[in-house]
Structure formats: structure tokens, C-alpha cells
Design a protein around this motif. Structure first.
Motif, PDB file in Angstrom:
ATOM      1  N   GLY A  57       9.986  61.427  56.168  1.00 39.33           N
ATOM      2  CA  GLY A  57       9.383  62.699  56.528  1.00 39.33           C
ATOM      3  C   GLY A  57       9.599  63.709  55.424  1.00 39.33           C
ATOM      4  O   GLY A  57      10.496  63.580  54.598  1.00 39.33           O
ATOM      5  N   GLY A  58       8.724  64.700  55.405  1.00 36.65           N
ATOM      6  CA  GLY A  58       8.844  65.742  54.398  1.00 36.65           C
ATOM      7  C   GLY A  58       7.962  66.915  54.745  1.00 36.65           C
ATOM      8  O   GLY A  58       7.222  66.893  55.727  1.00 36.65           O
ATOM      9  N   GLY A  59       8.035  67.941  53.913  1.00 35.83           N
ATOM     10  CA  GLY A  59       7.200  69.109  54.142  1.00 35.83           C
ATOM     11  C   GLY A  59       7.543  70.241  53.202  1.00 35.83           C
ATOM     12  O   GLY A  59       8.398  70.111  52.317  1.00 35.83           O
ATOM     13  N   GLY A  60       6.842  71.330  53.404  1.00 33.17           N
ATOM     14  CA  GLY A  60       7.045  72.520  52.597  1.00 33.17           C
ATOM     15  C   GLY A  60       5.863  73.453  52.745  1.00 33.17           C
ATOM     16  O   GLY A  60       5.059  73.320  53.669  1.00 33.17           O
ATOM     17  N   LYS A  61       5.752  74.382  51.820  1.00 34.78           N
ATOM     18  CA  LYS A  61       4.640  75.327  51.827  1.00 34.78           C
ATOM     19  C   LYS A  61       3.441  74.695  51.128  1.00 34.78           C
ATOM     20  O   LYS A  61       3.590  73.744  50.360  1.00 34.78           O
ATOM     21  N   TYR A  62       2.264  75.266  51.387  1.00 37.08           N
ATOM     22  CA  TYR A  62       1.073  74.813  50.697  1.00 37.08           C
ATOM     23  C   TYR A  62       0.201  76.006  50.358  1.00 37.08           C
ATOM     24  O   TYR A  62       0.378  77.096  50.903  1.00 37.08           O
ATOM     25  N   THR A  63      -0.723  75.789  49.431  1.00 41.07           N
ATOM     26  CA  THR A  63      -1.744  76.792  49.140  1.00 41.07           C
ATOM     27  C   THR A  63      -3.100  76.115  49.314  1.00 41.07           C
ATOM     28  O   THR A  63      -3.223  74.897  49.167  1.00 41.07           O
ATOM     29  N   LEU A  64      -4.082  76.930  49.633  1.00 43.19           N
ATOM     30  CA  LEU A  64      -5.446  76.442  49.775  1.00 43.19           C
ATOM     31  C   LEU A  64      -6.366  77.437  49.095  1.00 43.19           C
ATOM     32  O   LEU A  64      -6.410  78.607  49.470  1.00 43.19           O
ATOM     33  N   ALA A  65      -7.065  76.989  48.064  1.00 39.89           N
ATOM     34  CA  ALA A  65      -8.026  77.822  47.339  1.00 39.89           C
ATOM     35  C   ALA A  65      -9.320  77.026  47.246  1.00 39.89           C
ATOM     36  O   ALA A  65      -9.374  76.019  46.536  1.00 39.89           O
ATOM     37  N   ASP A  66     -10.309  77.471  47.983  1.00 38.95           N
ATOM     38  CA  ASP A  66     -11.566  76.727  48.107  1.00 38.95           C
ATOM     39  C   ASP A  66     -11.235  75.339  48.656  1.00 38.95           C
ATOM     40  O   ASP A  66     -10.681  75.237  49.727  1.00 38.95           O
ATOM     41  N   SER A  67     -11.510  74.290  47.908  1.00 41.11           N
ATOM     42  CA  SER A  67     -11.223  72.939  48.400  1.00 41.11           C
ATOM     43  C   SER A  67      -9.968  72.341  47.764  1.00 41.11           C
ATOM     44  O   SER A  67      -9.688  71.164  47.931  1.00 41.11           O
ATOM     45  N   VAL A  68      -9.199  73.167  47.049  1.00 40.90           N
ATOM     46  CA  VAL A  68      -7.973  72.665  46.414  1.00 40.90           C
ATOM     47  C   VAL A  68      -6.765  73.026  47.290  1.00 40.90           C
ATOM     48  O   VAL A  68      -6.408  74.188  47.447  1.00 40.90           O
ATOM     49  N   TYR A  69      -6.178  71.986  47.843  1.00 33.78           N
ATOM     50  CA  TYR A  69      -5.018  72.079  48.733  1.00 33.78           C
ATOM     51  C   TYR A  69      -3.827  71.553  47.937  1.00 33.78           C
ATOM     52  O   TYR A  69      -3.826  70.409  47.490  1.00 33.78           O
ATOM     53  N   THR A  70      -2.811  72.405  47.722  1.00 34.79           N
ATOM     54  CA  THR A  70      -1.655  72.004  46.920  1.00 34.79           C
ATOM     55  C   THR A  70      -0.402  72.029  47.782  1.00 34.79           C
ATOM     56  O   THR A  70      -0.034  73.071  48.327  1.00 34.79           O
TER      57      THR A  70
END
Length: 148
Positions: A82-95
């Protein structure tokens, strides 16, 4: 005449008075179950989907997490990740900014993906690169929406 003009303006009233700045919920938000996974390394593509495991990804407005375990009921810790964290979403780019993971060597890495949602299917394609582990590969994962 004034009544007719007012009647014509009635459909515009919701637009004129609905000026809230509430951000839209990203379509990624929800719970997703992995249904296929492919990896490409050094000109070779292969399936990495393991039907003996079940994996879900949970995404809220700011964070993601994923949980993967063996279906057969084996309680061994090696059968769970298992894992996780924060993400960003700009248009169709999910990081994904992986802050927590069962294998600490993967932590503190960013993984950019191009995402596409069609109906109840989420497809993410991107590069997994972890220099200290010698990992540099392209992955494509498909998920089905479990909940909103």
C-alpha cells in the motif's frame, strides 16, 4: 411589452445569480479497482496484472492511496502492499507524489501520468522511474470506478 421582455430574461436568472467560486470536483475523485496493467521496459511489453490480487486506488480532492492484497486469504505481510500521498492534476496530467509506500525505496518520488476517463473507466499511462532502484519503465493501468 415589459412582461414579454421579463419573460425572456427568466432563463438567464440562474446564470446571473449563481456566481459561486466553488471548485469543481475532479472526475478522478472516487474509488477505483485495477482491472488491467501493462509494463513496457526496453522495447518489451508484458502484463503485470495479477488476477490473484485485488488492488484499489482511492482518490479524494488532495490525496491518493492504493491498497493491494492477495485474494486467497493469506495473511502474510508479503501479500500486501500500500502507498499514497498528495497528487496534482493539470488538464490530463495527473502526478502522484508518493509519500508513503510499503517499500521505502519508492518514497519521495513523483510519477506523472496522462489520464483519461471514459464512462466508468480510468486509464493512466506514464513513466515509473526510481533511479536508486534502476527502474525506468512505462506503465498503463486501467481501473473501473467502484464508487463516486
Amino acid at each position: 411589452m415589459k412582461f414579454n421582455r421579463l419573460f425572456l430574461l427568466l432563463p438567464l436568472l440562474p446564470v446571473l445569480f449563481n456566481c459561486t467560486n466553488t471548485p469543481a470536483t475532479p472526475p478522478l475523485v472516487g474509488t477505483w479497482e485495477l482491472v488491467s496493467a501493462t509494463t513496457t521496459e526496453k522495447d518489451s511489453s508484458f502484463s503485470t496484472f495479477d488476477p490473484t490480487h485485488k488492488m484499489i486506488k482511492i482518490i479524494n480532492a488532495t490525496h491518493f492511496s492504493f491498497l493491494n492484497h492477495a485474494i486467497n486469504g493469506d495473511s502474510s505481510a508479503t501479500r500486501f502492499s500500500g502507498g499514497g500521498g498528495k497528487y496534482t492534476l493539470a488538464d490530463s496530467v495527473y502526478t502522484e507524489n508518493l509519500e508513503y509506500f510499503t517499500d521505502k525505496a519508492w518514497e519521495n518520488n513523483k510519477f506523472p501520468f496522462v489520464v483519461k476517463i471514459v464512462g466508468d473507466t480510468l486509464v493512466q499511462k506514464g513513466v515509473e522511474k526510481v533511479e536508486k532502484l534502476g527502474i525506468d519503465r512505462i506503465i498503463i493501468e486501467k481501473y473501473k470506478r467502484v464508487t463516486d
